[in-house]
Every structure is written in structure tokens, then in C-alpha cells.
Design a protein around this motif. Sequence first.
Motif: not given
Length: 130
Positions: A87-98, A100-114
Motif C-alpha cells: 500500500r505504499g509504506l516504505s521502511v528503510q534502515i542503514d544496514l551497514a551501520s546496523f 557494524a553496531r551489532l558486530l561491536e555488541r557481539l564482540e563484547t557479548a562473546v567475552e561475557i556470555a556464559p
Amino acid sequence: MPRAYTVATAALALGVSAKWIDNILAHNKLQGIRQERQGIARHLSIEGLMILGLTALLNTELGLPAAEAIRVAEEMSKTNGQYFARRGLSVQIDLASFQARLLERLETAVEIAPVPRRGRPPTSKTGRLD
């Protein structure tokens, strides 16, 4: 072989509960997530984490139900972060920066996750020599 992450690591990186991820994966089949029979730990790839992250974002920010959010997230991952509704709605996200942020959080999570323990617990040793 690409790296696979646990549900606990994914939950920390995405800022959601492990139970939310388990519920999503129990009721839906997602790209990039290897699920086998009961008792076998799930393995989540970067692709699967991206789709889960987009799903969580669409669910919390736009209030989309989980099944619809997954469908939109999978399409966004294939179309460079864009989604166009009928119906014409569009949603957009900058996938590259999303990502990049996920990979940063993932690096931290790998270190502290049980690390999940598998198998039979070790027998108790009382310090005696056998």
C-alpha cells in the motif's frame, strides 16, 4: 566454516532475553539459524543475528507482531535494508551501520556470555587420591 553463536551470546548482543529468542526460534524458521532435534544447541550465524536484530527492532519500535516482523526483516536483509509494503509504506534502515553496531555488541557479548555446559556433570572429587 563461519562462526556460530549461542542463544545467550545473541541475547546479550541484541539486548533481548534468551527466552524471547528461544520463543521466536521455537515458532519460526529463520535464515542463518541451524536448529536440530531436541537437546541439540542452536547455532546462530551473523546472518541469523541480523534477521533477529531487525525483528526485535521492528517488533519494539513499530509494534509489528513477531511473524510479520520476521518476514519484513528477512526481506530487508535481501534488499539492502529497504522494505516496500503493497500500500505504499516504505521502511528503510542503514544496514551497514546496523551490522557494524551489532558486530561491536557481539564482540563484547562473546567475552561475557556464559558457555553452556553440555553432557553429564563431572563427578565430585573430595581431594582423595584414588
